[in-house]
Structure formats: C-alpha cells, structure tokens
Design a protein around this motif. Structure first.
Motif, short mmCIF file in Angstrom:
data_model
loop_
_atom_site.label_atom_id
_atom_site.label_comp_id
_atom_site.label_asym_id
_atom_site.label_seq_id
_atom_site.Cartn_x
_atom_site.Cartn_y
_atom_site.Cartn_z
N VAL A 177 3.16 -2.07 4.88
CA VAL A 177 4.51 -0.96 4.16
C VAL A 177 3.97 0.38 3.23
O VAL A 177 4.48 0.77 3.12
CB VAL A 177 4.99 -1.60 2.85
CG1 VAL A 177 6.64 -1.47 2.38
CG2 VAL A 177 6.30 -2.96 4.58
N ILE A 178 3.09 -0.17 2.14
CA ILE A 178 2.63 1.53 1.22
C ILE A 178 2.15 2.51 1.93
O ILE A 178 2.15 3.27 2.27
CB ILE A 178 2.12 0.50 0.01
CG1 ILE A 178 2.37 -0.57 -0.83
CG2 ILE A 178 1.54 1.69 -0.67
CD1 ILE A 178 1.57 -0.94 -1.50
N ALA A 180 2.16 2.97 5.17
CA ALA A 180 3.02 3.39 5.97
C ALA A 180 4.45 4.69 5.64
O ALA A 180 4.39 5.58 5.58
CB ALA A 180 4.45 2.08 6.24
N LEU A 181 4.85 3.63 4.27
CA LEU A 181 5.93 5.29 3.09
C LEU A 181 4.48 6.26 3.09
O LEU A 181 4.46 7.13 2.27
CB LEU A 181 6.18 4.06 1.92
CG LEU A 181 6.95 3.25 1.96
CD1 LEU A 181 7.53 2.58 1.02
CD2 LEU A 181 8.60 4.02 2.93
N GLY A 182 3.48 5.74 2.24
CA GLY A 182 2.42 7.27 2.05
C GLY A 182 2.03 8.22 3.19
O GLY A 182 2.22 9.50 3.21
N TRP A 184 4.58 9.01 5.28
CA TRP A 184 6.20 9.52 5.55
C TRP A 184 5.77 10.34 4.77
O TRP A 184 6.53 11.12 4.69
CB TRP A 184 6.85 8.24 5.87
CG TRP A 184 8.09 9.06 5.35
CD1 TRP A 184 8.64 9.71 6.75
CD2 TRP A 184 8.42 9.93 4.47
NE1 TRP A 184 9.90 10.01 6.28
CE2 TRP A 184 9.65 10.09 4.91
CE3 TRP A 184 8.91 9.08 3.04
CZ2 TRP A 184 10.61 10.96 3.96
CZ3 TRP A 184 9.68 9.56 2.02
CH2 TRP A 184 11.18 10.41 2.96
N ALA A 185 5.75 9.60 3.26
CA ALA A 185 5.71 11.11 1.98
C ALA A 185 4.46 11.86 2.17
O ALA A 185 4.87 12.82 1.75
CB ALA A 185 5.74 10.30 1.13
N HIS A 188 6.62 14.64 4.84
CA HIS A 188 7.22 14.87 3.92
C HIS A 188 6.98 16.32 3.40
O HIS A 188 8.28 16.67 2.87
CB HIS A 188 8.44 13.73 3.61
CG HIS A 188 9.74 13.67 3.83
ND1 HIS A 188 10.68 13.87 4.24
CD2 HIS A 188 10.79 14.42 2.33
CE1 HIS A 188 11.89 14.56 3.95
NE2 HIS A 188 11.56 14.39 2.63
N ASP A 195 -0.97 10.53 0.52
CA ASP A 195 -1.68 9.22 1.72
C ASP A 195 -2.46 8.39 0.62
O ASP A 195 -3.20 7.52 0.75
CB ASP A 195 -2.27 10.10 2.90
CG ASP A 195 -3.44 9.34 3.42
OD1 ASP A 195 -2.58 8.46 3.32
OD2 ASP A 195 -4.08 9.81 4.21
N ALA A 198 -1.58 6.45 -2.00
CA ALA A 198 -0.92 4.81 -1.30
C ALA A 198 -2.58 3.83 -1.65
O ALA A 198 -2.39 2.91 -0.95
CB ALA A 198 -0.86 5.11 0.29
#
Length: 310
Positions: A177-178, A180-182, A184-185, A188, A195, A198
């Motif tokens: 999850v971390i 994926a969020l890293g 994406w962010a 974005h 990254d 993360a």
C-alpha cells in the motif's frame, strides 16, 4: 508418502508464503527495472528476504525434529527458535536496512518513474497473492489461539513460524500500500523524492516488525515456561495426592514447540516407604503425561518444605 503429505499440511503456512514471495519478488524486480521505481525495488528486496526467511524456518523445523542423542538429551527443538531469531535479524538488516538505504539514495538522487502502470499492475497482483498467504496464516493462527486475544496468542505461542509468517505478510501488505501511494504521489506531485520517502517508510515498518519478532524469538531461545493452565493442572495432580504434604514448586520449560520439560519438587509424607514412593512418582508422571502430549520429560524430586530451593 503419507508422512510427506502430513509434513506439507503441517507447513502449509510456510509453503504458501514461500510460493507467493518467490513469484512476487521476480515480478517486482522486473517492474522496478522497467519503471525505475525505488519503492518497487524495495518491495522486491522485501519479498526476496521473506522467501529466504521461509526457507530458514523450514530448515529449522526439520532440524528441530531430530531425536535426542547423547550430546542433546532433550532433543533439538530449540534449533527452530535459533533460526527464528536469525529471521528477525535478516528482516531488520536485509529488509529494513536495504529499504531505508535505497530510499535515502533515491531522495538524494531522484529520478522520475518512467512507467508507473506496470508497477501498479504488479503491486495489485502482489497484494492479491500476499493477501491469500496472509489469509492462510491468519486462519491457522486463529485456530490455534484458543480464545486468547491475538497479541496474547503471539506472546504465549511456542511455535514461531505461525506468527512470523503472519507478521511478515501483514508488513508486506502494508508495504504494498505504501509503495502504491508513493508511486502515485511521486507522479501526481511531480516529485520523485516521494518515491524514495515511501521506501524509507517501508523500511521503518519492517524494522518495527523485526524488533517485535526478535523480542519474541529471544524469549523462546532463552527458555519459556509452558502455558499457565498446564502448569496449574500439573500442580493439581501433585496436590491431589494424599501422600504429598506440600508441593514446593512445578517448573516447566519448552525445549521445542511441541516439547515440554517438567521439574517438580514436593514434600512426601515422612512414613512413606521407599518402594511405595517410587510407585507413587511413576503414577504421578503417568497422570502428568496424560494432561498433554507435549510433555516429554518429567523430573520429580522429593524434598522437605523447609529445604526446597526456589
């Protein structure tokens, strides 16, 4: 063949986690090489370390099943505890250490992720496979905790592979999850340093898990007592005998997940003949062994109450 089948069934948690981690590790490294994600490379290292850990635990189980011999009269059960401690060290050094190093290196020298789509696909597949492994581990652990809370069951468990795989898989799901969020962010906000951050966060999660596992494994390696309920039942067997006037102590230690050594001291009636005392001790030992199949060795010492050492 039946023995091998039983062995596989007993180790289904480890075999399931091993199969999942090997496949996921390969996919993560390929995605990291193509996309250039630091978090994805970190996740690849994480899965690779986990795969090695499962192999070490399987090896520890095999070595721990060796029968007693002259050099090790109580067997080799604690060898599993040694390898469980090694696993905790590997998670800390090989998982957390490399993850944090990789993340910091990426923060110092950031580069954008060229193909995040592939990373997301691999992370999604990885989440499903890790989730399946976690479900198996949780089911097996839940069946063995016997009404205890999850944390109590971990603290009282004498079989490290069950809770180690559960913790590893939980950390893996959090890490995915971390990551994926890293990823994406990072795209974005157009900041590739996210990254790397993360990766550092994943490393900290692994470090926390490693510390908990090391603490539990250390306790088992040093020697932990049997379940308090079993100890109380052992004491009750002795106290119920009219030829025993006082039970000084009942001490137990796990010499392996399924092996318990019992040492007891009691004040026997002064007029009890030696021959009858021997028969009495044999009867008590038989009653104790009937309480649990894990009891492998029993030592009962007749000792006056005022002379007993504690």
């Amino acid at each position: 063949m039946a023995e091998k089948t039983g062995h596989f069934r007993d180790n289904i948690v480890l075999f399931g986690a091993l199969a999942a981690n090997i496949g996921i590790a390969i996919a993560k490294f390929v995605a990291a090489a193509i996309g250039g994600s630091s978090a994805m490379a970190t996740e690849g290292v994480h899965s690779l370390v986990d795969s090695g850990n499962q192999l070490l635990l399987l090896y520890g189980q095999k070595q721990g099943r060796r029968p007693p011999d002259a050099a090790h009269p109580f067997g080799y059960g604690r060898e599993l505890y040694f390898w469980a401690f090694v696993v905790a060290i590997l998670i800390f050094a090989g998982g957390a250490g490399i993850s944090i190093y990789e993340g910091l290196a990426h923060i110092r020298n950031p580069h954008p992720i060229s193909d995040p789509t592939l990373s997301f696909v691999v992370l999604g597949i990885g989440f499903l496979m890790e989730g399946a492994s976690w479900a198996i581990a949780a089911r097996e652990f839940n069946a063995a905790r016997a009404g205890q809370s999850w944390w109590q069951a971990v603290r009282r468990s004498k079989d490290p592979p069950g809770f180690i795989v559960l913790f590893e898989d939980s950390a893996a799901l959090i890490g995915l999850v971390i990551a994926a969020l890293g990823i994406w962010a990072s795209g974005h906000f157009e900041d590739p340093r996210i990254d790397g951050a993360a990766s550092v966060l994943i490393g900290l999660v692994l470090a926390a898990v490693a510390v908990v596992l090391a603490r539990e494994s250390k306790g088992l390696l040093i020697g932990e007592a049997a379940d308090p309920t079993l100890i109380a039942a052992l004491r009750a067997v002795m106290e119920a005998n009219p030829d025993i006037t006082w039970v000084n102590h009942v001490r137990t230690v796990h010499t392996g997940p399924d092996f318990v050594f019992v040492a007891a001291s009691a004040d026997f009636a002064d007029d009890l003949p030696m021959g009858k005392a021997e028969t009495l001790i044999e009867d008590i030992e038989a009653q104790m062994r009937a309480l649990s199949p894990r009891i492998t060795s029993i030592y009962i010492r007749p000792e006056k109450r005022e002379q007993a050492s504690f």
